[in-house]
Design a protein around this motif. Structure first.
Motif, mmCIF file in Angstrom:
data_model
loop_
_atom_site.group_PDB
_atom_site.id
_atom_site.type_symbol
_atom_site.label_atom_id
_atom_site.label_comp_id
_atom_site.label_asym_id
_atom_site.label_seq_id
_atom_site.Cartn_x
_atom_site.Cartn_y
_atom_site.Cartn_z
ATOM 1 N N GLU A 1 0.826 -1.201 0.000
ATOM 2 C CA GLU A 1 0.000 0.000 0.000
ATOM 3 C C GLU A 1 0.865 1.257 0.000
ATOM 4 O O GLU A 1 0.391 2.340 -0.313
ATOM 5 N N GLY A 2 2.117 1.098 0.351
ATOM 6 C CA GLY A 2 3.056 2.213 0.329
ATOM 7 C C GLY A 2 4.473 1.687 0.206
ATOM 8 O O GLY A 2 4.786 0.617 0.714
ATOM 9 N N PHE A 3 5.315 2.436 -0.512
ATOM 10 C CA PHE A 3 6.687 1.976 -0.733
ATOM 11 C C PHE A 3 7.598 3.179 -0.918
ATOM 12 O O PHE A 3 7.220 4.171 -1.543
ATOM 13 N N TYR B 1 14.952 0.739 2.218
ATOM 14 C CA TYR B 1 13.608 0.511 1.692
ATOM 15 C C TYR B 1 12.601 0.450 2.839
ATOM 16 O O TYR B 1 12.915 -0.045 3.928
ATOM 17 N N GLU B 2 11.385 0.930 2.563
ATOM 18 C CA GLU B 2 10.275 0.784 3.506
ATOM 19 C C GLU B 2 9.063 0.308 2.725
ATOM 20 O O GLU B 2 8.677 0.921 1.717
ATOM 21 N N ILE B 3 8.485 -0.791 3.183
ATOM 22 C CA ILE B 3 7.341 -1.389 2.489
ATOM 23 C C ILE B 3 6.172 -1.510 3.453
ATOM 24 O O ILE B 3 6.278 -2.181 4.486
ATOM 25 N N ASP B 4 5.096 -0.845 3.127
ATOM 26 C CA ASP B 4 3.872 -0.939 3.925
ATOM 27 C C ASP B 4 2.953 -1.903 3.199
ATOM 28 O O ASP B 4 2.208 -1.525 2.301
ATOM 29 N N GLY B 5 3.059 -3.167 3.559
ATOM 30 C CA GLY B 5 2.301 -4.198 2.868
ATOM 31 C C GLY B 5 0.972 -4.480 3.531
ATOM 32 O O GLY B 5 0.597 -3.873 4.535
ATOM 33 N N ALA B 6 0.245 -5.406 2.965
ATOM 34 C CA ALA B 6 -1.052 -5.793 3.511
ATOM 35 C C ALA B 6 -0.843 -6.592 4.787
ATOM 36 O O ALA B 6 -0.495 -7.768 4.733
#
Length: 249
Positions: free
Chosen positions: A179-181, A197-202
């Motif tokens: 949802e965000g990267f 890196y930053e990953i806002d996953g489900a």
């Protein structure tokens, strides 16, 4: 500069490879949202003059004297882990003790109370996992490091993350449903480059830091389910930012 990249781009790309007291805010003021990868932002609390009621110098000194040094901003204590990134053939089980300090190739902070997971020789030899720690109250809240030998320098940011995802199905899924990267390149005080890196996953949030040193690529991961991320993100960001390689480059 942070670069926004569509999650699908990673699968179209080639696989080539803490301090002081925290002053509470008034309860009616809603918290501001935290941006992704806030490396350029200061976390220093505002001046005491911003309080709605005056506080005497004696009261301020009393408050500061009861605040644990270096822990106020993160709310917890940490232990330094010294990783050697030894090959599978030379690997000998648990690490993190003081005897590893002189031969360490990288370090990172581990929250007090977290447990170390024993990494098998097979796992180390197949996906390069060198160390892993987890929150015993929520095992999916964890940090770990993987490394690959024979890599002299970093490839482009999207290629690096694509290659990491190819060896980690969970990371693949997280990127695909993100949802965000954000992706960023930064340098430490020695000029060494790190990809962040930053990953806002489900349902899951991940922070990843990647760098090259000693002809090896090191990737440090901090993962947490969304409820734990919402609760512990200050601590998790500290853990993420504590990773660095040590020794000769």
């Amino acid at each position: 500069m942070a670069t926004a990249i569509s999650p699908l781009a990673f699968f179209s790309a080639g696989a080539a490879a803490t301090t002081g007291a925290i002053v509470p805010k008034p309860s009616q003021t809603p918290p501001l949202p935290k941006p992704l990868i806030p490396f350029l932002q200061s976390n220093t609390p505002g001046p005491l003059s911003s309080l709605t009621a005056p506080i005497s110098a004696i009261a301020v000194a009393a408050i500061l004297s009861t605040t644990p040094p270096l822990l106020a901003a993160t709310g917890g204590a940490f232990n330094v882990y010294y990783g050697t990134a030894a090959s599978a053939a030379n690997y000998g089980g648990f690490g993190g003790n003081a005897s590893k300090k002189d031969s360490a190739e990288y370090i990172y902070d581990v929250p007090e109370g977290w447990k170390e997971r024993l990494v098998s020789k097979v796992e180390k030899g197949t996906n390069g996992t060198d160390s892993e720690f987890y929150n015993p109250k929520k095992r999916k809240e964890k940090e770990y490091l993987t490394f690959l030998a024979g890599i002299r320098q970093l490839a482009p940011k999207d290629v690096i993350l694509n290659n990491l995802a190819l060896s980690d199905v969970n990371l693949q899924d997280q990127i695909a449903s993100a949802e965000g990267f954000s992706a960023e390149e930064r340098k430490d005080e020695n000029g060494q480059i790190y990809y962040v890196y930053e990953i806002d996953g489900a349902g899951t949030h991940s922070l990843i830091s990647v760098t090259c040193a000693k002809n090896k690529l090191y990737a440090h991961f901090v993962n947490a389910p969304t409820p734990e991320w919402d609760r512990d993100q200050d601590m998790l960001r500290h853990v993420h930012e504590s990773f660095k390689t040590v020794g000769s480059y």
